[in-house]
Design a protein around this motif. Structure first.
Motif, PDB file in Angstrom:
ATOM      1  N   ASN A 262       0.815  -1.206   0.000  1.00 38.90           N
ATOM      2  CA  ASN A 262       0.000   0.000   0.000  1.00 38.90           C
ATOM      3  C   ASN A 262       0.856   1.266   0.000  1.00 38.90           C
ATOM      4  OD1 ASN A 262      -1.770   1.858   2.403  1.00 38.90           O
ATOM      5  ND2 ASN A 262      -2.479   1.640   0.302  1.00 38.90           N
ATOM      6  N   LEU A 263       1.830   1.323   0.911  1.00 40.38           N
ATOM      7  CA  LEU A 263       2.717   2.487   0.944  1.00 40.38           C
ATOM      8  C   LEU A 263       3.528   2.594  -0.344  1.00 40.38           C
ATOM      9  CD1 LEU A 263       5.916   3.492   1.589  1.00 40.38           C
ATOM     10  CD2 LEU A 263       3.959   4.939   2.208  1.00 40.38           C
ATOM     11  N   PRO A 268       5.863   5.487  -4.624  1.00 46.06           N
ATOM     12  CA  PRO A 268       6.650   4.448  -5.316  1.00 46.06           C
ATOM     13  C   PRO A 268       8.162   4.589  -5.232  1.00 46.06           C
ATOM     14  CG  PRO A 268       4.832   5.185  -6.680  1.00 46.06           C
ATOM     15  CD  PRO A 268       4.899   6.138  -5.525  1.00 46.06           C
ATOM     16  N   THR A 269       8.681   5.817  -5.127  1.00 43.03           N
ATOM     17  CA  THR A 269      10.138   5.975  -5.127  1.00 43.03           C
ATOM     18  C   THR A 269      10.756   5.838  -3.744  1.00 43.03           C
ATOM     19  OG1 THR A 269      10.010   8.389  -4.885  1.00 43.03           O
ATOM     20  CG2 THR A 269       9.996   7.500  -7.139  1.00 43.03           C
ATOM     21  N   CYS A 270       9.935   5.626  -2.715  1.00 44.71           N
ATOM     22  CA  CYS A 270      10.456   5.490  -1.358  1.00 44.71           C
ATOM     23  C   CYS A 270      11.247   4.187  -1.234  1.00 44.71           C
ATOM     24  CB  CYS A 270       9.311   5.506  -0.355  1.00 44.71           C
ATOM     25  SG  CYS A 270       9.845   5.508   1.368  1.00 44.71           S
ATOM     26  N   ALA A 271      12.436   4.259  -0.652  1.00 42.82           N
ATOM     27  CA  ALA A 271      13.299   3.079  -0.540  1.00 42.82           C
ATOM     28  C   ALA A 271      12.820   2.104   0.522  1.00 42.82           C
ATOM     29  CB  ALA A 271      14.731   3.512  -0.224  1.00 42.82           C
ATOM     30  N   ARG A 272      11.970   2.567   1.420  1.00 42.48           N
ATOM     31  CA  ARG A 272      11.422   1.691   2.461  1.00 42.48           C
ATOM     32  C   ARG A 272       9.927   1.557   2.254  1.00 42.48           C
ATOM     33  NH1 ARG A 272      13.128  -0.319   7.346  1.00 42.48           N
ATOM     34  NH2 ARG A 272      11.430  -0.959   8.724  1.00 42.48           N
ATOM     35  N   HIS A 273       9.433   0.326   2.205  1.00 38.01           N
ATOM     36  CA  HIS A 273       8.006   0.090   2.015  1.00 38.01           C
ATOM     37  C   HIS A 273       7.283  -0.098   3.344  1.00 38.01           C
ATOM     38  CE1 HIS A 273       8.763  -1.524  -2.356  1.00 38.01           C
ATOM     39  NE2 HIS A 273       9.215  -0.306  -2.144  1.00 38.01           N
ATOM     40  N   ARG A 300      16.220   7.582  -1.119  1.00 37.63           N
ATOM     41  CA  ARG A 300      14.964   8.287  -0.859  1.00 37.63           C
ATOM     42  C   ARG A 300      14.240   7.616   0.310  1.00 37.63           C
ATOM     43  NH1 ARG A 300      12.737   9.633  -7.009  1.00 37.63           N
ATOM     44  NH2 ARG A 300      14.594  10.786  -7.666  1.00 37.63           N
ATOM     45  N   TRP A 301      14.674   7.969   1.527  1.00 34.20           N
ATOM     46  CA  TRP A 301      14.069   7.420   2.726  1.00 34.20           C
ATOM     47  C   TRP A 301      12.727   8.088   2.981  1.00 34.20           C
ATOM     48  CZ3 TRP A 301      15.884   3.009   3.751  1.00 34.20           C
ATOM     49  CH2 TRP A 301      17.249   2.727   3.694  1.00 34.20           C
ATOM     50  N   PRO A 302      11.857   7.474   3.818  1.00 30.72           N
ATOM     51  CA  PRO A 302      10.528   8.040   4.069  1.00 30.72           C
ATOM     52  C   PRO A 302      10.594   9.465   4.604  1.00 30.72           C
ATOM     53  CG  PRO A 302      10.672   5.814   4.931  1.00 30.72           C
ATOM     54  CD  PRO A 302      12.058   6.197   4.509  1.00 30.72           C
ATOM     55  N   GLU A 305       6.471  14.270   6.485  1.00 33.32           N
ATOM     56  CA  GLU A 305       5.410  15.154   5.993  1.00 33.32           C
ATOM     57  C   GLU A 305       4.674  14.524   4.814  1.00 33.32           C
ATOM     58  OE1 GLU A 305       6.969  18.974   5.096  1.00 33.32           O
ATOM     59  OE2 GLU A 305       7.514  19.440   7.170  1.00 33.32           O
ATOM     60  N   ARG A 306       5.428  13.888   3.927  1.00 33.66           N
ATOM     61  CA  ARG A 306       4.798  13.250   2.758  1.00 33.66           C
ATOM     62  C   ARG A 306       3.918  12.080   3.188  1.00 33.66           C
ATOM     63  NH1 ARG A 306       9.135  12.652  -0.068  1.00 33.66           N
ATOM     64  NH2 ARG A 306       9.517  10.429   0.227  1.00 33.66           N
ATOM     65  N   LEU A 307       4.399  11.314   4.176  1.00 30.75           N
ATOM     66  CA  LEU A 307       3.605  10.190   4.670  1.00 30.75           C
ATOM     67  C   LEU A 307       2.330  10.674   5.342  1.00 30.75           C
ATOM     68  CD1 LEU A 307       6.335   7.845   6.208  1.00 30.75           C
ATOM     69  CD2 LEU A 307       5.187   7.617   4.005  1.00 30.75           C
ATOM     70  N   ALA A 308       2.435  11.729   6.123  1.00 31.45           N
ATOM     71  CA  ALA A 308       1.266  12.274   6.826  1.00 31.45           C
ATOM     72  C   ALA A 308       0.218  12.769   5.824  1.00 31.45           C
ATOM     73  CB  ALA A 308       1.693  13.406   7.751  1.00 31.45           C
ATOM     74  N   ALA A 309       0.678  13.350   4.725  1.00 32.14           N
ATOM     75  CA  ALA A 309      -0.251  13.857   3.722  1.00 32.14           C
ATOM     76  C   ALA A 309      -0.996  12.739   3.014  1.00 32.14           C
ATOM     77  CB  ALA A 309       0.510  14.704   2.701  1.00 32.14           C
ATOM     78  N   LYS A 310      -0.366  11.556   2.934  1.00 33.63           N
ATOM     79  CA  LYS A 310      -0.985  10.419   2.236  1.00 33.63           C
ATOM     80  C   LYS A 310      -1.736   9.486   3.181  1.00 33.63           C
ATOM     81  CE  LYS A 310       2.389  10.318  -1.561  1.00 33.63           C
ATOM     82  NZ  LYS A 310       1.397  10.505  -2.644  1.00 33.63           N
TER      83      LYS A 310
END
Length: 313
Positions: A262-263, A268-273, A300-302, A305-310
């Motif tokens: 899901n993450l 998609p470009t995040c190195a950690r899923h 490109r680590w998590p 702010e981007r995670l919170a927005a999604k």
């Protein structure tokens, strides 16, 4: 577990395919590489009961599964497809070779197909969406079979020139893709060679081939294909991915973290899923180790702010 409730329209043919489709011989060969290892898995229990399973067989199988599996998840997927990090040339070549030993297509064909999947994820044009035939139980059952392995027999071949011109322009990666058939032979024969040398016997070579080649290839393939099928139908949705991608926790370890799907589709470009607490992501840990050794950079680590927005509230 939750099941995604709706489905996009059935995909139609797109002009983003190679002019030369897959031939009959290629699809027959593909069927052999799917069926024979699968039969080996079916025979694994009686084989182990009747003739035993030596420590060398276990060691070789685990080694081959780990190297080739991480070659796919860290190399094919996170590095070559999504450019989650930049790797020094020797490691880049090693990742391409390790991924090729998984026997899941050449690196160029794999990346082209996966980038096409992300462009049209669960929509018209996705090469392996389980929602291809509709959303009722009959259509979804058919779609799961299609997404798991049926799509491999489709005559259409995704165009590398259109989806991964960067890899086509890389002479080292182009060479590795060109010698893919030879790497398939290496992947199948190397366990037997190791088993024979360790035990100094033909029987040791045979059992190592059974476990380290046939069983290993089948298990790795079905785990990889399960990300395409199961992880797009059931599981937990935490982030807004704009498609049907879900998290399936029980596939996390055998898939080296890929089932935190899901993450991945949300970012998609995040190195950690596996970005949440308790989500084991072996592939991300290996990238972290590579970074500590200075073998990779611009990871490109998590981003919080981007995670919170999604995040789905």
């Amino acid at each position: 577990m939750t099941v995604a409730p709706s489905a996009p329209p059935r995909p139609q043919a797109l002009p983003e395919l190679e002019a030369k489709p897959k031939g009959v011989f290629e699809r027959v060969l593909l069927a052999v590489f799917i069926a024979v290892p699968l039969l080996a898995v079916a025979a694994a229990v009686p084989f182990a009961w009747g003739w035993g399973l030596g420590w060398s067989d276990v060691a070789i199988t685990v080694l081959m599964y780990t190297v080739t599996g991480l070659g796919v998840t860290v190399g094919y997927h996170r590095h070559f497809t999504h450019k989650s990090f930049k790797a020094k040339r020797p490691l880049r070549i090693a990742l391409a070779l390790a991924g090729s030993l998984s026997i899941e297509m050449s690196v160029i064909d794999w990346v082209a197909t996966h980038r096409r999947h992300h462009k049209y994820s669960d929509k018209e044009g996705d090469p392996h969406s389980p929602w291809r035939f509709g959303s009722d139980w009959k259509a979804l059952t058919k779609g799961l079979v299609w997404a798991h392995m049926g799509w491999l027999f489709d005559a259409g071949r995704t165009s590398p020139a259109k989806f991964c011109p960067d890899l086509v322009a890389d002479k080292d990666i182009r060479r590795i893709s060109r010698v893919f058939p030879g790497l398939v032979a290496v992947s199948m024969l190397l366990p037997a060679l190791l088993g024979g040398l360790i035990t100094m016997s033909w029987w040791g070579a045979l059992t190592a081939f059974f476990w380290g080649s046939l069983v290993r290839v089948s298990l790795l393939h079905h785990v990889t294909w399960a990300i395409n099928s199961i992880c797009h139908v059931m599981g937990e949705e935490v982030f807004d991915s704009r498609d049907k991608a879900r998290n399936v926790w029980w596939l996390a370890i055998p898939s080296f973290g890929e089932s935190w799907h899901n993450l991945h589709h949300a970012d998609p470009t995040c190195a950690r899923h596996g970005v949440l607490k308790g989500q084991i992501d072996i592939s991300a840990r290996l990238i972290w180790i590579f970074e500590r050794f200075g073998w990779v950079h611009d990871v490109r680590w998590p981003n919080a702010e981007r995670l919170a927005a999604k995040r789905i509230s």
